[in-house]
Write a protein that holds these residues in place. Sequence first.
Motif, PDB file in Angstrom:
ATOM      1  N   LYS A   1     -13.027   6.290  -5.666  1.00 12.82           N
ATOM      2  CA  LYS A   1     -11.849   6.846  -4.990  1.00 12.82           C
ATOM      3  C   LYS A   1     -10.751   5.774  -4.921  1.00 12.82           C
ATOM      4  CE  LYS A   1     -10.783  10.426  -3.784  1.00 12.82           C
ATOM      5  NZ  LYS A   1     -11.265  11.501  -4.574  1.00 12.82           N
ATOM      6  N   TYR A   2     -11.148   4.555  -4.659  1.00  8.83           N
ATOM      7  CA  TYR A   2     -10.190   3.447  -4.557  1.00  8.83           C
ATOM      8  C   TYR A   2      -9.452   3.281  -5.877  1.00  8.83           C
ATOM      9  CZ  TYR A   2      -8.584  -1.391  -4.604  1.00  8.83           C
ATOM     10  OH  TYR A   2      -7.826  -2.516  -4.744  1.00  8.83           O
ATOM     11  N   PHE A   3     -10.218   3.283  -6.998  1.00  4.45           N
ATOM     12  CA  PHE A   3      -9.572   3.114  -8.304  1.00  4.45           C
ATOM     13  C   PHE A   3      -8.690   4.313  -8.629  1.00  4.45           C
ATOM     14  CE2 PHE A   3     -12.967  -0.066  -9.129  1.00  4.45           C
ATOM     15  CZ  PHE A   3     -12.100  -1.110  -9.376  1.00  4.45           C
ATOM     16  N   GLU A   4      -9.185   5.494  -8.255  1.00  6.13           N
ATOM     17  CA  GLU A   4      -8.433   6.709  -8.541  1.00  6.13           C
ATOM     18  C   GLU A   4      -7.094   6.695  -7.795  1.00  6.13           C
ATOM     19  OE1 GLU A   4     -10.529  10.155  -7.328  1.00  6.13           O
ATOM     20  OE2 GLU A   4      -9.320  11.474  -8.589  1.00  6.13           O
ATOM     21  N   TRP A   5      -7.141   6.415  -6.511  1.00  4.70           N
ATOM     22  CA  TRP A   5      -5.914   6.387  -5.699  1.00  4.70           C
ATOM     23  C   TRP A   5      -4.999   5.252  -6.175  1.00  4.70           C
ATOM     24  CZ3 TRP A   5      -6.028   7.595   0.224  1.00  4.70           C
ATOM     25  CH2 TRP A   5      -6.494   8.904   0.412  1.00  4.70           C
ATOM     26  N   GLY A   6      -5.617   4.094  -6.447  1.00  5.16           N
ATOM     27  CA  GLY A   6      -4.829   2.937  -6.886  1.00  5.16           C
ATOM     28  C   GLY A   6      -4.048   3.255  -8.156  1.00  5.16           C
ATOM     29  N   HIS A   7      -4.705   3.960  -9.072  1.00  6.74           N
ATOM     30  CA  HIS A   7      -4.072   4.349 -10.331  1.00  6.74           C
ATOM     31  C   HIS A   7      -2.874   5.266 -10.063  1.00  6.74           C
ATOM     32  CE1 HIS A   7      -4.043   4.848 -14.639  1.00  6.74           C
ATOM     33  NE2 HIS A   7      -3.917   6.155 -14.482  1.00  6.74           N
ATOM     34  N   LYS A   8      -3.054   6.213  -9.133  1.00 11.76           N
ATOM     35  CA  LYS A   8      -1.965   7.147  -8.782  1.00 11.76           C
ATOM     36  C   LYS A   8      -0.818   6.386  -8.116  1.00 11.76           C
ATOM     37  CE  LYS A   8      -3.013  11.235 -10.104  1.00 11.76           C
ATOM     38  NZ  LYS A   8      -3.294  10.464 -11.310  1.00 11.76           N
ATOM     39  N   PHE A   9      -1.170   5.478  -7.210  1.00 20.15           N
ATOM     40  CA  PHE A   9      -0.134   4.693  -6.501  1.00 20.15           C
ATOM     41  C   PHE A   9       0.701   3.925  -7.514  1.00 20.15           C
ATOM     42  CE2 PHE A   9      -1.858   4.157  -1.899  1.00 20.15           C
ATOM     43  CZ  PHE A   9      -2.051   5.516  -1.844  1.00 20.15           C
ATOM     44  N   ALA A  10       0.003   3.346  -8.535  1.00 20.55           N
ATOM     45  CA  ALA A  10       0.698   2.545  -9.530  1.00 20.55           C
ATOM     46  C   ALA A  10       1.703   3.395 -10.301  1.00 20.55           C
ATOM     47  CB  ALA A  10      -0.323   1.932 -10.491  1.00 20.55           C
ATOM     48  N   HIS A  11       1.442   4.701 -10.407  1.00 17.08           N
ATOM     49  CA  HIS A  11       2.370   5.589 -11.116  1.00 17.08           C
ATOM     50  C   HIS A  11       3.395   6.213 -10.167  1.00 17.08           C
ATOM     51  CE1 HIS A  11      -0.528   5.120 -14.314  1.00 17.08           C
ATOM     52  NE2 HIS A  11       0.331   5.680 -15.136  1.00 17.08           N
ATOM     53  N   GLY A  12       3.496   5.652  -8.956  1.00 15.10           N
ATOM     54  CA  GLY A  12       4.507   6.136  -8.025  1.00 15.10           C
ATOM     55  C   GLY A  12       4.163   7.451  -7.361  1.00 15.10           C
ATOM     56  N   ILE A  13       2.880   7.826  -7.405  1.00 15.27           N
ATOM     57  CA  ILE A  13       2.486   9.056  -6.723  1.00 15.27           C
ATOM     58  C   ILE A  13       1.692   8.690  -5.480  1.00 15.27           C
ATOM     59  CG2 ILE A  13       1.176  11.203  -6.924  1.00 15.27           C
ATOM     60  CD1 ILE A  13       1.719  11.092  -9.922  1.00 15.27           C
ATOM     61  N   TYR A  14       2.382   8.693  -4.348  1.00 13.39           N
ATOM     62  CA  TYR A  14       1.720   8.436  -3.073  1.00 13.39           C
ATOM     63  C   TYR A  14       2.511   9.209  -2.024  1.00 13.39           C
ATOM     64  CZ  TYR A  14       5.410   4.889  -3.233  1.00 13.39           C
ATOM     65  OH  TYR A  14       6.607   4.252  -3.387  1.00 13.39           O
ATOM     66  N   PRO A  15       1.938   9.440  -0.841  1.00 12.33           N
ATOM     67  CA  PRO A  15       2.648  10.248   0.153  1.00 12.33           C
ATOM     68  C   PRO A  15       4.032   9.661   0.437  1.00 12.33           C
ATOM     69  CG  PRO A  15       0.406   9.863   0.851  1.00 12.33           C
ATOM     70  CD  PRO A  15       0.620   9.028  -0.364  1.00 12.33           C
TER      71      PRO A  15
END
Lengths: 198, 94
Positions: free
Chosen positions: A102-116
């Motif tokens: 989950k950490y890697f998955e979220w981290g990957h999304k955050f890196a692409h500018g997708i976060y709340p």
Amino acid sequence: MKHQDDQTGIRIGMWLFLYTEIILFGGLFVLYAVYFHDYPKEFAEGGKELNRIIGSLNTCILLISSFTVAASITAIRQECKRLSLALLAISFGCGLLFLINKYFEWGHKFAHGIYPNAPELINGPPGRNIFFGLYYVITGLHGLHVIIGMTLLAISFVLIWQNSVTGQRYAFLENSGLYWHLVDLIWIFVFPLFYLVL
Amino acid sequence: MKENEQHILSYKTLALVLAALLVLTGLTIGVSYVHMGILNVPIALAIASTKVSFVLLYFMHLKFEGRAIKISFLCTICFLAIMISFTFWDVAYR
């Protein structure tokens, strides 16, 4: 007079708590259903952006950990203390593995500018913003439950180690197991709804 | 102690349930690649419900529980169904 635990009563109490959890996540799934109805296209596109492989892997990890928890109850009831401890340790490890993924998955999304509250989501189409908003709320709340479940499993492990939980008296382990299975139940619905939307 | 005696699930039963769950997971992933239009969501939910039933009945040993837990569980599910369907009626026909 010897004190005797009311095993059924203890379980009913745990189930009552689980009902409130079911309604809590049920409410979030209602939100999902309503917005899926309003924005089917954006939800399908959002779902394609999530990593199916990690999602599938995490599903298998949780299913296996549910099995090992259930098996550890069987083991303790047959007075196989060491086997029960080993199975619990595997379950805890599975939980940890789930969180790492989950950490890697979220981290990957955050890196692409997708976060709340990310500018990319706020300025993008509303359906996409809602999809990822729901994704973070539901998987985040679920992740919190995984952490609580792992804590309960760890406490059960110590209690078995100290012989406080035995083949005659295993209500704590059983209720921790019920909680862990609930975490699994929720994920069984989260997985197709987010990772496999069509 | 007799009334507190509980059914012990064998490792074999548990392993079979796990195998069924993993097969169903594979099935739901496979089905998601087949495009059937509107049918895809109900099928995915039907598979998820089957998986959930397995977990509830065996891992959570609902199958071997007394009436109090079984009935109260069904009441919760009924409430959930009412909550979801009424909200959906409102949204779909607004």
